[in-house]
Design an enzyme around this catalytic site. Structure first.
Site, PDB file in Angstrom:
ATOM      1  N   ARG A 136      11.293 -23.829  36.994  1.00  0.00           N
ATOM      2  CA  ARG A 136      11.713 -23.638  38.387  1.00  0.00           C
ATOM      3  C   ARG A 136      11.884 -24.955  39.139  1.00  0.00           C
ATOM      4  NH1 ARG A 136       8.023 -19.500  41.403  1.00  0.00           N
ATOM      5  NH2 ARG A 136       6.422 -20.043  39.851  1.00  0.00           N
ATOM      6  N   ASP A 188      -0.772 -29.359  37.606  1.00  0.00           N
ATOM      7  CA  ASP A 188       0.168 -29.290  38.729  1.00  0.00           C
ATOM      8  C   ASP A 188      -0.530 -29.000  40.054  1.00  0.00           C
ATOM      9  OD1 ASP A 188      -0.567 -26.677  38.331  1.00  0.00           O
ATOM     10  OD2 ASP A 188       1.474 -25.863  38.326  1.00  0.00           O
TER      11      ASP A 188
END
Length: 453
Positions: free
Chosen positions: A18, A108
């Protein structure tokens, strides 16, 4: 935590589709550092602490960054993506080594704080077999809910499986967990894949802990700290949060930020006392600013050391390898790269200084260029102490300008100038012929030009 050993497992195998980028997700930067570098920096780093990072196959760039950030870290490859518990067990060898505390984090989540890891470890020290990090979401939609009874975590319920009452819970799962090392493998090995996706979910650990008669605890933190990055929009949001932290830390340390919201800092920027930064300054990685320096508006600085009392800008660009001594003045529309300027040097206007050493108190006139690149190689320029280089001069490297030398305005200097001498040289036919010969010689050697950096 004194006397206890820790293994931190960082999960970094995701592709990050994404993000719509060829760069692995965990290598996208905020505050001048890759996402995973922030997580690794927050992980415990004492003599009793170890790190394991789970990466995807063919992610050498991620491995390289891990080694740069935490050279002692070991990497493990998750070749199939079968869920978060499966990813953790890719580091089975490290888990089996037997640390007291095992932290599971994600590559992340760059805003995670070292203090939070310590709070999770404290819960283990106090007898929990599992500690789960939670946060109270402004909008809990889509998050797994942490269900607590009598102060103990009893389940993590995913949104799709939650009842109406459970969906009203705003205490959400951040994903970060801590396992007691003595029971970690027993718990992880019991996690099955009996779900619609056929994956092994780490969240099932809570149910297993309860089945084993052990205790699961919840540690709460703020929502900002556990922001995960899956899109460029979320990357920008995390950057905003990080910049607010860095600005506040700079202000607390005594740095004067005239318009803090317009200044962008790197996570590794260091400041001395009484530093002033004017509006619209961008500071990249590897910058150290000493006492009393002033950074004027619209300057961009990366990989530079700025000495005491130096004045930079406005509209200056300092590139990597720039080292400025005490009281150096870098003025408007000046660019430096791999340049060492000793105390008192003045480079005030419209000038490029690259691959250069300049001695104390030298003055470089407006429009001067060190011609460091000949289309094939970089070359150095040496300028002695107290030298004066007149405006609009071109110093064609390799060349040495002696101490106290005077270069007349508009000169093109192609040969060394002795100390305390005057040089006024123009680009005449002889110079052009010399360059033509040099070019022909290089062509004969079949040398390919390098791209300038």
């Amino acid at each position: 935590m004194s006397g206890r050993t820790t293994l931190t497992i960082v999960l970094a195998a995701g592709e990050g589709t994404r993000m719509r980028s060829s760069l692995p997700k965990v290598l996208h930067p905020i505050a001048g550092q890759p996402l995973i570098a922030h997580v690794l920096a927050a992980a415990p780093g004492g003599k009793n602490d170890t790190i394991a990072v789970v990466v995807g196959p063919d992610h050498q760039a991620v491995v390289d960054e891990i080694k740069r950030s935490r050279p002692e870290a070991k990497t493990f490859v998750q070749r199939e993506r079968l869920g978060t518990a499966h990813a953790v067990l890719a580091a089975r060898e490290a888990i089996a080594y037997g640390a007291d505390d095992i932290l599971v984090a994600f590559g992340d989540t760059p805003l995670i704080d070292a203090v939070t890891f310590e709070r999770l470890r404290t819960a283990l020290k106090d007898g929990a077999a599992l500690a789960v990090l939670g946060f109270r979401a402004a909008d809990p939609t889509g998050y797994g809910r942490l269900l607590v009874e009598d102060g103990q975590l009893v389940a993590i319920r995913e949104q799709a499986d939650a009842s109406e009452a459970e969906r009203a819970v705003i205490l959400c799962n951040a994903g970060v967990m801590a396992f007691a090392g003595s029971t970690a493998l027993k718990i992880l090995d019991r996690i099955g894949n009996g779900n619609s996706k056929g994956e092994y979910y780490l969240t099932d650990a809570v149910t297993i802990v309860r089945e084993l008669g052990l205790r699961a605890a919840v540690i709460e933190t703020g929502e900002d700290e556990v922001r995960g990055i899956n899109t460029k929009a979320q990357l920008a949001e995390a950057e905003q949060v990080m910049q607010q932290r860095l600005r506040q830390a700079a202000l607390d340390a005594g740095v004067t930020l005239i318009a803090p919201e317009t200044v962008f800092l790197s996570a590794d920027t260091t400041f001395g006392k009484d530093v002033i930064i004017e509006p619209f300054v961008v500071i990249g990685p590897g910058v150290a600013i000493d006492d009393g320096a002033v950074i004027h508006s619209f300057s961009n600085i990366v990989g530079a050391r700025i000495g005491k009392g130096a004045s930079i800008g406005p509209y200056a660009r300092l590139r990597p390898g720039t080292v400025l001594g005490e009281g150096v003045r870098i003025g408007n529309f000046v660019e430096t790269k791999a340049a060492d300027l000793e105390a008192g040097v003045k480079v005030n206007h419209l000038t490029y200084i690259g691959d250069t050493h300049i001695g104390q108190n030298a003055n470089i006139g407006a429009g001067t260029i060190t011609c460091n690149y000949d289309g094939f190689d970089k070359h150095r320029t040496e300028i002695g102490a107290g030298a004066f280089v007149g405006s609009n001069s071109s110093l064609v490297a390799p060349v040495k300008i002696g101490a106290g030398a005077f270069i007349g305005s508009g000169s093109v200097i192609t040969k060394d100038v002795p100390d305390d001498s005057l040089a006024i040289e123009r680009s005449d036919q002889t110079v052009r012929e010399g360059w033509a010969k040099r070019f022909r010689d290089m062509k004969m050697l079949n040398r390919k030009p390098k791209s300038p950096k």
